[in-house]
Scaffold this motif. Sequence first.
Motif, PDB file in Angstrom:
ATOM      1  N   VAL A 178       0.825  -1.208   0.000  1.00  0.00           N
ATOM      2  CA  VAL A 178       0.000   0.000   0.000  1.00  0.00           C
ATOM      3  C   VAL A 178       0.864   1.265   0.000  1.00  0.00           C
ATOM      4  O   VAL A 178       0.399   2.359  -0.281  1.00  0.00           O
ATOM      5  CB  VAL A 178      -0.969  -0.035   1.212  1.00  0.00           C
ATOM      6  CG1 VAL A 178      -0.232   0.246   2.499  1.00  0.00           C
ATOM      7  CG2 VAL A 178      -2.125   0.918   1.036  1.00  0.00           C
ATOM      8  N   GLU A 207      -5.911  -7.556   0.185  1.00  0.00           N
ATOM      9  CA  GLU A 207      -5.035  -7.408   1.343  1.00  0.00           C
ATOM     10  C   GLU A 207      -3.804  -6.588   0.988  1.00  0.00           C
ATOM     11  O   GLU A 207      -3.310  -6.625  -0.141  1.00  0.00           O
ATOM     12  CB  GLU A 207      -4.607  -8.779   1.849  1.00  0.00           C
ATOM     13  CG  GLU A 207      -5.737  -9.588   2.419  1.00  0.00           C
ATOM     14  CD  GLU A 207      -6.361  -8.936   3.633  1.00  0.00           C
ATOM     15  OE1 GLU A 207      -5.617  -8.500   4.530  1.00  0.00           O
ATOM     16  OE2 GLU A 207      -7.596  -8.849   3.691  1.00  0.00           O
ATOM     17  N   SER A 208      -3.278  -5.879   1.979  1.00  0.00           N
ATOM     18  CA  SER A 208      -2.124  -5.037   1.705  1.00  0.00           C
ATOM     19  C   SER A 208      -1.065  -5.208   2.791  1.00  0.00           C
ATOM     20  O   SER A 208      -1.304  -5.820   3.832  1.00  0.00           O
ATOM     21  CB  SER A 208      -2.557  -3.574   1.655  1.00  0.00           C
ATOM     22  OG  SER A 208      -3.045  -3.203   2.921  1.00  0.00           O
ATOM     23  N   LYS A 212       8.927  -3.202   2.896  1.00  0.00           N
ATOM     24  CA  LYS A 212       9.887  -3.770   3.840  1.00  0.00           C
ATOM     25  C   LYS A 212       9.284  -4.840   4.741  1.00  0.00           C
ATOM     26  O   LYS A 212       9.992  -5.458   5.506  1.00  0.00           O
ATOM     27  CB  LYS A 212      10.571  -2.704   4.700  1.00  0.00           C
ATOM     28  CG  LYS A 212      11.496  -1.816   3.904  1.00  0.00           C
ATOM     29  CD  LYS A 212      12.652  -1.320   4.720  1.00  0.00           C
ATOM     30  CE  LYS A 212      13.811  -0.927   3.848  1.00  0.00           C
ATOM     31  NZ  LYS A 212      14.517  -2.079   3.260  1.00  0.00           N
ATOM     32  N   ASP A 213       7.986  -5.049   4.660  1.00  0.00           N
ATOM     33  CA  ASP A 213       7.410  -6.173   5.402  1.00  0.00           C
ATOM     34  C   ASP A 213       7.951  -7.472   4.832  1.00  0.00           C
ATOM     35  O   ASP A 213       8.184  -7.577   3.630  1.00  0.00           O
ATOM     36  CB  ASP A 213       5.885  -6.175   5.266  1.00  0.00           C
ATOM     37  CG  ASP A 213       5.231  -5.269   6.288  1.00  0.00           C
ATOM     38  OD1 ASP A 213       5.986  -4.614   7.033  1.00  0.00           O
ATOM     39  OD2 ASP A 213       3.999  -5.195   6.327  1.00  0.00           O
ATOM     40  N   THR A 214       8.140  -8.448   5.716  1.00  0.00           N
ATOM     41  CA  THR A 214       8.629  -9.731   5.224  1.00  0.00           C
ATOM     42  C   THR A 214       7.686 -10.865   5.566  1.00  0.00           C
ATOM     43  O   THR A 214       7.769 -11.929   4.986  1.00  0.00           O
ATOM     44  CB  THR A 214      10.007 -10.065   5.816  1.00  0.00           C
ATOM     45  OG1 THR A 214       9.971  -9.803   7.207  1.00  0.00           O
ATOM     46  CG2 THR A 214      11.090  -9.237   5.184  1.00  0.00           C
ATOM     47  N   ASP A 215       6.815 -10.644   6.528  1.00  0.00           N
ATOM     48  CA  ASP A 215       5.895 -11.706   6.913  1.00  0.00           C
ATOM     49  C   ASP A 215       4.499 -11.364   6.422  1.00  0.00           C
ATOM     50  O   ASP A 215       3.955 -10.332   6.768  1.00  0.00           O
ATOM     51  CB  ASP A 215       5.881 -11.889   8.437  1.00  0.00           C
ATOM     52  CG  ASP A 215       5.017 -13.060   8.826  1.00  0.00           C
ATOM     53  OD1 ASP A 215       5.529 -14.174   8.856  1.00  0.00           O
ATOM     54  OD2 ASP A 215       3.821 -12.841   9.076  1.00  0.00           O
ATOM     55  N   SER A 218      -0.381 -13.534   7.950  1.00  0.00           N
ATOM     56  CA  SER A 218      -1.731 -13.171   8.355  1.00  0.00           C
ATOM     57  C   SER A 218      -2.598 -12.861   7.134  1.00  0.00           C
ATOM     58  O   SER A 218      -3.720 -13.355   7.018  1.00  0.00           O
ATOM     59  CB  SER A 218      -1.646 -11.975   9.290  1.00  0.00           C
ATOM     60  OG  SER A 218      -2.904 -11.633   9.739  1.00  0.00           O
ATOM     61  N   GLN A 219      -2.039 -12.039   6.219  1.00  0.00           N
ATOM     62  CA  GLN A 219      -2.775 -11.693   5.011  1.00  0.00           C
ATOM     63  C   GLN A 219      -3.041 -12.940   4.171  1.00  0.00           C
ATOM     64  O   GLN A 219      -4.123 -13.130   3.622  1.00  0.00           O
ATOM     65  CB  GLN A 219      -1.984 -10.689   4.169  1.00  0.00           C
ATOM     66  CG  GLN A 219      -1.868  -9.318   4.780  1.00  0.00           C
ATOM     67  CD  GLN A 219      -0.587  -9.154   5.568  1.00  0.00           C
ATOM     68  OE1 GLN A 219      -0.119 -10.077   6.216  1.00  0.00           O
ATOM     69  NE2 GLN A 219      -0.001  -7.969   5.525  1.00  0.00           N
TER      70      GLN A 219
ATOM     71  N   ASN B   7      -3.472 -18.697  12.525  1.00  0.00           N
ATOM     72  CA  ASN B   7      -2.805 -17.448  12.861  1.00  0.00           C
ATOM     73  C   ASN B   7      -2.009 -17.555  14.150  1.00  0.00           C
ATOM     74  O   ASN B   7      -1.005 -16.868  14.324  1.00  0.00           O
ATOM     75  CB  ASN B   7      -3.822 -16.307  12.944  1.00  0.00           C
ATOM     76  CG  ASN B   7      -4.093 -15.720  11.574  1.00  0.00           C
ATOM     77  OD1 ASN B   7      -3.156 -15.512  10.802  1.00  0.00           O
ATOM     78  ND2 ASN B   7      -5.333 -15.487  11.259  1.00  0.00           N
ATOM     79  N   ASN B  10       1.158 -18.874  12.946  1.00  0.00           N
ATOM     80  CA  ASN B  10       1.875 -17.788  12.279  1.00  0.00           C
ATOM     81  C   ASN B  10       2.505 -16.854  13.308  1.00  0.00           C
ATOM     82  O   ASN B  10       3.641 -16.409  13.161  1.00  0.00           O
ATOM     83  CB  ASN B  10       0.924 -16.961  11.410  1.00  0.00           C
ATOM     84  CG  ASN B  10       0.313 -17.768  10.282  1.00  0.00           C
ATOM     85  OD1 ASN B  10       0.831 -18.819   9.929  1.00  0.00           O
ATOM     86  ND2 ASN B  10      -0.776 -17.291   9.735  1.00  0.00           N
ATOM     87  N   TRP B  14       6.384 -15.648  14.063  1.00  0.00           N
ATOM     88  CA  TRP B  14       6.756 -14.242  13.940  1.00  0.00           C
ATOM     89  C   TRP B  14       7.280 -13.709  15.272  1.00  0.00           C
ATOM     90  O   TRP B  14       8.232 -12.953  15.328  1.00  0.00           O
ATOM     91  CB  TRP B  14       5.538 -13.450  13.451  1.00  0.00           C
ATOM     92  CG  TRP B  14       5.831 -12.067  12.987  1.00  0.00           C
ATOM     93  CD1 TRP B  14       5.198 -10.936  13.399  1.00  0.00           C
ATOM     94  CD2 TRP B  14       6.797 -11.658  12.014  1.00  0.00           C
ATOM     95  NE1 TRP B  14       5.718  -9.854  12.750  1.00  0.00           N
ATOM     96  CE2 TRP B  14       6.703 -10.270  11.901  1.00  0.00           C
ATOM     97  CE3 TRP B  14       7.752 -12.321  11.251  1.00  0.00           C
ATOM     98  CZ2 TRP B  14       7.513  -9.514  11.042  1.00  0.00           C
ATOM     99  CZ3 TRP B  14       8.572 -11.590  10.399  1.00  0.00           C
ATOM    100  CH2 TRP B  14       8.433 -10.202  10.303  1.00  0.00           C
ATOM    101  N   TYR B 224      12.380 -16.594   5.713  1.00  0.00           N
ATOM    102  CA  TYR B 224      12.183 -15.528   4.720  1.00  0.00           C
ATOM    103  C   TYR B 224      13.490 -15.332   3.974  1.00  0.00           C
ATOM    104  O   TYR B 224      14.270 -14.441   4.319  1.00  0.00           O
ATOM    105  CB  TYR B 224      11.762 -14.216   5.392  1.00  0.00           C
ATOM    106  CG  TYR B 224      10.658 -14.388   6.406  1.00  0.00           C
ATOM    107  CD1 TYR B 224       9.339 -14.495   5.989  1.00  0.00           C
ATOM    108  CD2 TYR B 224      10.935 -14.446   7.771  1.00  0.00           C
ATOM    109  CE1 TYR B 224       8.328 -14.660   6.915  1.00  0.00           C
ATOM    110  CE2 TYR B 224       9.920 -14.613   8.695  1.00  0.00           C
ATOM    111  CZ  TYR B 224       8.614 -14.716   8.252  1.00  0.00           C
ATOM    112  OH  TYR B 224       7.609 -14.886   9.150  1.00  0.00           O
ATOM    113  N   ILE B 266      -0.132 -10.110  14.193  1.00  0.00           N
ATOM    114  CA  ILE B 266      -0.819 -11.080  13.338  1.00  0.00           C
ATOM    115  C   ILE B 266      -2.332 -11.012  13.540  1.00  0.00           C
ATOM    116  O   ILE B 266      -3.097 -11.004  12.579  1.00  0.00           O
ATOM    117  CB  ILE B 266      -0.298 -12.508  13.632  1.00  0.00           C
ATOM    118  CG1 ILE B 266       1.184 -12.607  13.303  1.00  0.00           C
ATOM    119  CG2 ILE B 266      -1.135 -13.555  12.918  1.00  0.00           C
ATOM    120  CD1 ILE B 266       1.538 -12.868  11.882  1.00  0.00           C
ATOM    121  N   SER B 274      -5.460  -5.133   6.760  1.00  0.00           N
ATOM    122  CA  SER B 274      -4.036  -5.281   7.042  1.00  0.00           C
ATOM    123  C   SER B 274      -3.269  -3.966   6.928  1.00  0.00           C
ATOM    124  O   SER B 274      -2.182  -3.819   7.478  1.00  0.00           O
ATOM    125  CB  SER B 274      -3.434  -6.332   6.127  1.00  0.00           C
ATOM    126  OG  SER B 274      -4.065  -6.352   4.880  1.00  0.00           O
TER     127      SER B 274
END
Lengths: 391, 307
Positions: A178, A207-208, A212-215, A218-219, B7, B10, B14, B224, B266, B274
């Motif tokens: 986003v 979803e956005s 720099k997000d890496t995980d 959740s989305q 989640n 997840n 995280w 990652y 999360i 999000s």
Amino acid sequence: MRKGLLPGIFVLAVVMSFAPSGPLQAAQTIKIGINAPLTGDIPKVGEGTKFAAQMWLEDVKKAGGITVGKRKIPVELVLEDNESKAESAVKVATKMITEDDVLVMIGPQASKQAVPAGGIANNYKTPMISPWSTNPDTTKDRPYVFRACFLDPFQGPVLANFITSEFKFTKAAVLYDVASDYPKGLAEFFKQAWEKLHGKGSVVAYESFTTKDTDFSSQLTKIINSGAQVLFTPQYYNEVALIVQQAHQLGWKKPIVGSDSWGSAELVNLCGKDCYGDFFSTHYAAAGAKGATKAFIDRYKAKYGYVPDDVAALTWDSMNLAQTAIRNTGGLTGDLKKDRENVRNALARIKKFKGITGEMTFSGTGDPSKCAVIVKISDKGEFTFFKSVCP
Amino acid sequence: MVIFLQNLVNALQWGSFYALIALGYSMVYSILMLFNFAHGDIFMVGAYIGFGVSVGLIGLAHSGLLPMPHWLILVLTILVSMFLTSFVGMIVERVGYRPLRNAPRASAAITGLMIGIILETGNLILLGARRVSFPSLIETATYDVGGVILTNKKIMIVGVSLLLSLALHQFVRRTKWGMAMRAMAFDSVVVPLMGVPLNTMAALTFAIGSALAAAAGILFGVAYPVLDPYMGIVFGWKAFVAAILGGRGSILGATLAGFLLGFTEIFVAMVFPSTLRDLIAYSIILLILTFRPHGFFGEPYSARLRL
């Protein structure tokens, strides 16, 4: 005083001998400017531009020049370096147009340089073709500026159409950054196009995340549980690698589709086997090319030792667009101003031009209506031509 | 329910990264009363060292000189990188913080930021802006447990981070060095007078914190596999939040807070759009801190002699 006299007379004589040639004979050669980033941030782009233009010149020389009306007129290239800088691109454009008297300018490539240089070309009423710039501003309200590629807003509908016709899917999910203009814009264009095809609510997960997000777990969990049949993610190749891998680790087995930002050789290095079998839209695909495209690739590879990228192919098409337009004028008057005007009008009327990156049709504006290429990432990690999708 | 459990899994993964990085912050703070703002970048350096070590070991294994299975390479990578990165931490302490031991706190904080920038840009010069792909050391195996998808990597990450937290907890509770650390955390003015060497303790703390960050970096690379020189910045900030939330010097607290942070992020993304994730997640954290300004296990500073 005496010393300066003799050369002075000589110069005068030379000038005099050319002076009476007048407007009718001035079109002895056609000059085409190449405004390319030979140094700076993206020298590889400049190199591809130069090589493609030189290959084109070879062909023209072999043919004895461009046939305009009943005459064959030799061509000269004016190759200048814009250092991959906006201000240098403007300087180069001004010099080419006012001093070198180019009939047409090809380039600059990147939007960063093409947008300002396009302003100069338009002010001097000189036709310019940017092979690679996809930003709408390059040609917006500039009748003299053209491009050989599609625009950013075009890819969204293209992909929506492709997924619909290829897989018959009706529910899509979108995951995008986003905080970045390109993915955000493209995600919106895709959503609009998809909902136009399948009705409101057919984008079941939109979803956005932020740069720099890496995980994305959740989305992606949301997306997987939304019942979506396909995931569209117009991200850059480094994020694509993470998104695709995490999606698979969370149990996603359906197709993932992307845009031309995927098209880097780095993608497969980072993503590995996870990206195999996925699709993205781009300008052209080298692997599995046919016909004229293959001929161009083979020739370029034999001459320069590597497979040409989309910039080289688009430059090749731009050169040929210029050639077609010059030919379509029916004859050059020798009055540069008039000829530039005629070439511009001819360019804007080009229909069904068979380029190696697809067929292009101009209808009055600088943006061609052309097909995008859908690339499939093969089981060997190659970008192979899958099909071309037209607007 | 399945979505909730998925989640949860997840979030456990995280949160593991936050927990491991937060431990380093928390330990340094409890001993030296300073926040090592370069810690996020030490995490990055650890990941890159892990990358180098694993690539080297894979090369060694494939050349036939020292054949070994990939899981062994992973274990060795973690151990060797933790060892090497602990020296990075000690160098940072020696060069950046020791000369400023008696300087105002602000100087130390600024030094940390600068060391961070030096590590980032140094890496940029050394390896370029190109992203590095962390080698896939173990094949991903996915297990479907009643609709919840687990992977062997997820299990390993959570397991290793819990194990390391527990090991650290035992170290601090049971060993002589651990006792010295606790004493130092209690009073860093008087305890050195009793013969506990301050500089050795500082170096040890930095070494342990950096080793944990390196472990986090490698686990991160496994999950990652795209590394870039600026990956540590945001992690540093967020783990710093976790360290505060956990309470000063509390190992249990930092671990717990790290996981809590992961859960918040999360689950906020699960319930809300999000885009609003960090906004809502950190508003919640702020709210918690308003009611518990010293974190979960911290004690009010006023109980101590110095600030």
